[in-house]
Design a protein around this motif. Structure first.
Motif, PDB file in Angstrom:
ATOM      1  N   UNK A 226      80.771 -57.522  15.934  1.00  0.00           N
ATOM      2  CA  UNK A 226      79.875 -56.454  15.434  1.00  0.00           C
ATOM      3  C   UNK A 226      78.682 -57.003  14.662  1.00  0.00           C
ATOM      4  N   UNK A 227      78.752 -58.287  14.257  1.00  0.00           N
ATOM      5  CA  UNK A 227      77.727 -58.824  13.367  1.00  0.00           C
ATOM      6  C   UNK A 227      76.426 -59.194  14.054  1.00  0.00           C
ATOM      7  N   UNK A 228      76.470 -59.508  15.362  1.00  0.00           N
ATOM      8  CA  UNK A 228      75.221 -59.953  16.002  1.00  0.00           C
ATOM      9  C   UNK A 228      75.297 -59.794  17.520  1.00  0.00           C
ATOM     10  N   UNK A 229      74.121 -59.667  18.107  1.00  0.00           N
ATOM     11  CA  UNK A 229      74.050 -59.579  19.571  1.00  0.00           C
ATOM     12  C   UNK A 229      74.546 -60.887  20.176  1.00  0.00           C
ATOM     13  N   UNK A 230      74.246 -62.017  19.496  1.00  0.00           N
ATOM     14  CA  UNK A 230      74.690 -63.319  20.023  1.00  0.00           C
ATOM     15  C   UNK A 230      76.218 -63.382  20.047  1.00  0.00           C
ATOM     16  N   UNK A 231      76.873 -62.926  18.970  1.00  0.00           N
ATOM     17  CA  UNK A 231      78.339 -62.942  18.931  1.00  0.00           C
ATOM     18  C   UNK A 231      78.902 -62.034  20.019  1.00  0.00           C
ATOM     19  N   UNK A 232      78.301 -60.866  20.185  1.00  0.00           N
ATOM     20  CA  UNK A 232      78.801 -59.931  21.203  1.00  0.00           C
ATOM     21  C   UNK A 232      78.733 -60.585  22.583  1.00  0.00           C
ATOM     22  N   UNK A 233      77.655 -61.347  22.848  1.00  0.00           N
ATOM     23  CA  UNK A 233      77.513 -62.007  24.154  1.00  0.00           C
ATOM     24  C   UNK A 233      78.514 -63.162  24.285  1.00  0.00           C
TER      25      UNK A 233
END
Ligand SMILES: Cc1cc2nc3c(=O)[nH]c(=O)nc-3n(C[C@H](O)[C@H](O)[C@H](O)COP(=O)(O)OP(=O)(O)OC[C@H]3O[C@@H](n4cnc5c(N)ncnc54)[C@H](O)[C@@H]3O)c2cc1C
Length: 358
Positions: A226-233
């Protein structure tokens, strides 16, 4: 009298190798019969690599994965820069086992599978009482128990963070590590030699969702995603490799042991100082402090002089690491935007935060 070393992590093993090479075959006591998983991102920077080479370890030969890039993610922002020094990832089980093998080959006596239940001053030095009833006596004691305290010899450290580690499958990082901000902190994601990745983080007491994240891999992954688009990817196909995260409590970031202490007791590794994990220097500090304590003991130096010299050597680097850690924890978007806009400056900053211990 022989030197006793309590703890067979990087700090204890480096002290053992150094003392054995100086002809003072020490006795090392380690409670694990075989090296075990530890809460550690397993990142080895330039200092660690050079110290390990000096101790006789060949990182590529042990199967270490080269790391060349760092990715940063916070909210929708993303930054990326090339590391300005060679770095590696190697499982702690492989690293710790190789260091202990090296110590034995150099002439140290290893007592693995033996937990010490007490460490106390004796008439001519120090005495260790082991769980199986055995008693060992030695002239000096190197205290290398990492985050674990010995009764009566606990560090004068403030309450610390909760460290967590989770092995993941289905994550491809190539030759990069990732630092991923989320509400309440940041996590490191690092390729695991042999495939997959390590997710590693330290959470301050009171972080929202802490209790659930510490026991439930799905909750931990959701918190980081939930913290970043990079983490989600990066984590979209991630599958936990363990039923629950490995946890260690009370990690006192910023702690540096003062010079005072009982005669003949040399603290090394996390017992001597604990650097914030963002810069990935804990293992280098453990190796360097173990090596320096070994040299000091071989040359008849005192524990007070050793501790004072160690505090002087690490204080500036630890201050910078604290600033970097605070920025990532409290102003991650600003930091990530700076990395994205000025990757050259990020590389320069990464070089400045090296401890220069090798
Ligand atoms: C979340 C997190 C991420 C991190 N990531 C990184 C990273 O990526 N790179 C990096 O360089 N550093 C990292 N670190 C720091 C690093 O893990 C430590 O600094 C390092 O392990 C310290 O080494 P040590 O030898 O002092 O202690 P340890 O490696 O903890 O070894 C201590 C040993 O003592 C033994 N022991 C303890 N008590 C007893 C007893 N009573 N009897 C016998 N044996 C005993 C234990 O079994 C253990 O093997 C991280 C730390 C945290 C919390």
């Amino acid at each position: 009298m022989r030197t006793l070393i309590l703890g067979g992590g990087p700090a204890g093993a480096a002290a053992a190798i150094t003392l054995a090479r100086a002809g003072a075959a020490p006795i090392l006591v380690e409670r694990a019969a075989q090296p075990v998983e530890k809460v550690c991102g397993e990142f080895l920077g330039a200092d660690a690599a050079s110290l390990l080479a000096g101790l006789g370890l060949d990182l590529p030969g042990l199967g270490a994965v080269p790391i060349r890039r760092a990715w940063f993610g916070a909210g929708r922002h993303r930054g990326d820069f090339a590391l300005p020094f060679p770095a590696w990832s190697l499982p702690r089980m492989t690293l710790d086992a190789a260091l202990l093998r090296r110590a034995a080959a150099e002439g140290a006596e290893l007592r693995c599978g033996a937990a010490a239940v007490a460490a106390e001053p004796a008439r001519e030095g120090w005495r260790l009482r082991l769980a199986d009833g055995a008693v060992l006596e030695g002239g000096r004691l190197v205290l290398a128990t990492g985050k674990h305290e010995m009764r009566g010899l606990a560090r004068a450290a403030p309450p610390g963070a909760l460290g967590l580690k989770l092995a993941l499958e289905g994550v491809e990082l190539g030759d990069a590590i990732a630092l991923l901000a989320f509400r309440g902190g940041y996590a490191g994601l690092q390729p695991r030699a042999g495939g997959g990745a390590n997710l590693c983080l330290a959470l301050a007491p009171g972080t929202p969702g802490l209790a659930q994240a510490a026991r439930d891999p799905a909750a931990l992954l959701a918190m980081v995603r939930q913290g970043s688009a990079l983490a989600a990817t990066l984590l979209r196909h991630a599958r936990p490799g363990w039923v629950r995260p490995l946890a260690v409590g009370g990690v006192p970031y910023g702690f540096i042991h003062g010079a005072a202490g009982p005669a003949g007791l040399f603290r090394v590794g996390d017992q001597a100082a604990v650097v914030p994990s963002l810069c990935g220097d804990g293992i280098a500090m453990a190796l360097a402090s173990g090596q320096r304590a070994g040299m000091a003991i071989a040359q008849g130096g005192t524990e007070a002089a050793h501790h004072a010299a160690w505090a002087r050597a690490v204080r500036p680097g630890m201050r910078l690491a604290g600033v970097a850690d605070g920025l990532m924890a409290r102003a991650p978007s600003a930091l990530v935007l700076a990395v994205a806009g000025l990757p050259g400056l990020a590389g320069w900053a990464a070089r400045q935060t090296r401890m220069g211990l090798a």
